[in-house]
Design a protein around this motif. Structure first.
Motif, PDB file in Angstrom:
ATOM      1  N   SER A   1      -7.633  16.358  30.571  1.00 41.16           N
ATOM      2  CA  SER A   1      -6.368  15.815  31.185  1.00 41.16           C
ATOM      3  C   SER A   1      -6.743  14.188  31.686  1.00 41.16           C
TER       4      SER A   1
ATOM      5  N   ILE B   1      -2.802  18.850  25.629  1.00 38.58           N
ATOM      6  CA  ILE B   1      -4.001  18.826  26.699  1.00 38.58           C
ATOM      7  C   ILE B   1      -3.467  19.199  27.942  1.00 38.58           C
TER       8      ILE B   1
ATOM      9  N   ARG C   1      -5.370  25.922  27.154  1.00 42.90           N
ATOM     10  CA  ARG C   1      -6.602  25.219  26.934  1.00 42.90           C
ATOM     11  C   ARG C   1      -8.011  25.690  27.129  1.00 42.90           C
TER      12      ARG C   1
ATOM     13  N   VAL D   1      -8.493  22.302  22.617  1.00 40.20           N
ATOM     14  CA  VAL D   1      -7.252  21.871  23.136  1.00 40.20           C
ATOM     15  C   VAL D   1      -6.281  23.070  23.174  1.00 40.20           C
TER      16      VAL D   1
END
Lengths: 234, 311
Positions: free
Chosen positions: B230, B219, B225, B280
């Motif tokens: 986050s 992440i 990503r 992700v």
């Protein structure tokens, strides 16, 4: 391949044809099993078997076991210092005497698969630039990338650097509020070299190396900011 | 006692032989492999077509990846792109390759274009493996097995052309169960199960997939990503659950996909898991390739029923 409610059609191939096909399938599956089981922590036997099948597996791109760099990381991450995203920066003075910095990957590439390709290239450069681990390969990609960029701008010298974007620990994120997250983002130069072009020759003169990770106990293998070497450039 | 042991091994050999023959050599309809051809064809056309935007910048005479400089990183595998020098040559061959891939996807002269599509794709990959990722090995094995399969018998221009000539004969031709269709689908199934098992075991070789932090380390990679998760740092238990779910799913997929009752559930869960990984990691083609490969577990009857509007 038939649904349970359907009667199976009769076997069409002769016994000889089935035997030959079975032999080929068996050999292929064995080679595949060798490729799959070699990926993580191969034994000496597995490596020898992989070498045996390597021409077949590599030609058909059926093995992810690296030649010298793990292009397909099926583990996604192990939080190693190289399990981060890198960028390659080339600083040069162009024909118009303007200082320019070219970054790979460039921002905003579309479609996204282009971004993925250039990011993969930067990550390969960053991973391979660890000279201790990749003595023969560390300068290959920086030289190729910097050489191409310098030539395209008509410059004869410049600076190439590889930057790792280290990741924040979960605990560190929790300690600061959202407004102060930015300082947690940490970049570090893992490779830096002067580049000179003379005719068709591209020369690299390595400047410094900052990815000297002290063997700290628990966080040694984490993809967070490593301790810089004494005297290293921040 | 010896007689019993001998009898056991005789029964074992006979049972294994019958099972092996049934598994690999029961003829089946070409609907499954034809649908896979369509899916992987679209992926490979996308990968090849988007390479056009950087063709000369990457592979040109003054490109970022000159053949001579990166040769030690290529592993010595064949690529016809290694023999092209000028941008004109590169473009001509690249566009010819694109035409082959489009014909393959559309299902025209599929017996020939399937083999040529594999050659085109492998040449792209072997020219510069450092710009590839986990998607390419999946696409490579799908294309390889489709070379064996009668994948132009359905959902293809081959079928359309055959129907124009003689509709009754064309319908009989495309509906004919074939052993090669079964072999190709089975090879994809086995390969996919091995690959997903490999993912699970290679993840478990690292600490972070045991400690529940694997997803966190993915992440936080901002450059890769697609979606910023986050904010999940506030929910470490959720992160750990997500991490463990992925490993557990991969282990379950590799083993339980062979149980017919569990198959629909695992295929549906697969869409969720591969989709979440794509968000992700930003690797959409990888997720798409896994979904297409998973189609090998869908029976031809299901595809045919879908096409007729009933599942």
């Amino acid at each position: 391949m038939t649904s349970p409610s359907e009667p199976s059609p009769p076997i069409a191939w002769s016994s000889e044809a089935r035997s030959l096909a079975s032999l080929l399938i068996f050999i292929h599956l064995f080679a595949l099993l060798v490729a799959v089981t070699t990926y993580t922590r191969p034994s000496e036997l597995q490596l020898r078997l992989h070498d045996l099948f390597s021409p077949y597996l590599r030609t058909l791109h059926l093995t992810a076991y690296p030649v010298n760099y793990p292009f397909a990381r099926y583990h996604l991450t192990h939080a190693l210092p190289t399990d981060v995203d890198y960028s390659v920066q080339v600083e040069l003075t162009g024909a118009d005497k303007q200082v320019e910095t070219v970054t790979v990957p460039a921002a905003g590439l579309q479609p996204l698969v282009r971004q993925r390709r250039y990011q993969a290239l930067a990550n390969a450069t960053g991973t391979l630039s660890d000279e201790e681990a990749n003595e023969d390969f560390s300068g290959l990609l920086p030289r190729a990338i910097a050489g191409a960029i310098l030539k395209s701008r008509g410059a004869t010298q410049g600076l190439v650097r590889c930057r790792a974007h280290y990741l924040p620990e979960l605990e560190a994120m929790a300690e600061v509020d959202a407004g102060r997250r930015e300082p947690l983002e940490n970049f570090s130069n893992t490779y830096e070299a002067q580049v000179f072009i003379s005719g068709n020759t591209i020369e690299l003169l390595k400047k410094s190396r900052t990815l000297d990770v002290a063997p700290v106990e628990s966080s040694r293998n984490r993809a967070t900011t490593p301790q810089p070497a004494p005297g290293a450039r921040p | 006692m010896i007689a019993r042991v001998t009898e056991y091994f005789s029964r074992l050999a006979a049972g294994f032989g019958q099972g092996w023959t049934r598994f690999w050599f029961t003829p089946s309809d070409a609907a499954t492999v034809s649908a896979i051809r369509l899916g992987v064809g679209l992926i490979v056309v996308y990968l090849h077509a988007t390479l056009s935007l950087d063709l000369v910048a990457l592979f040109g005479p003054d490109g970022l990846l000159p053949v001579a400089d990166i040769e030690p990183l290529e592993g010595g595998a064949f690529s016809y792109l290694n023999y092209l020098r000028t941008p004109g040559e590169l473009w001509a061959v690249h566009l010819a390759g694109l035409a082959v891939l489009v014909l393959f996807t559309a299902g025209l002269w599929t017996r020939i274009t399937s083999v040529l599509a594999l050659v085109v794709f492998l040449s792209d990959v072997h020219r510069a493996p450092m710009i590839t990722g986990p998607t390419e090995p999946v696409v490579a094995f799908l294309l390889l097995y489709l070379c064996v399969a009668p994948c132009g018998r359905r959902y293809s221009l081959d079928r359309l052309l055959a129907r124009r000539a003689n509709a009754t004969q064309a319908d009989a031709w495309s509906a004919q169960p074939l052993t090669t269709a079964t072999i190709a689908a089975r090879l994809i199934q086995v390969h996919l199960a091995l690959l997903v098992g490999l993912m699970a075991f290679s993840q478990l070789a690292g600490d972070v997939w045991w400690t529940g932090m694997g997803m966190w380390w993915l992440i936080t990679r901002q450059e890769s990503r697609l979606v910023d998760f986050s904010w999940l740092y506030q929910y470490p238990l959720l992160l750990a659950a997500w991490t463990h779910m992925i490993v557990l799913f991969e282990l379950a997929f590799a083993t339980l996909i062979w149980v017919p009752l569990a198959r629909p559930l695992l295929l549906a869960l697969g869409m969720v898991v591969w989709g979440s990984l794509a968000l992700v990691t930003g690797d959409l083609p990888f997720a798409a390739a896994l979904v297409v490969a998973s189609l090998a577990f869908v029976s031809p009857a299901t595809f045919l029923a879908c096409c007729r509007g009933r599942v």
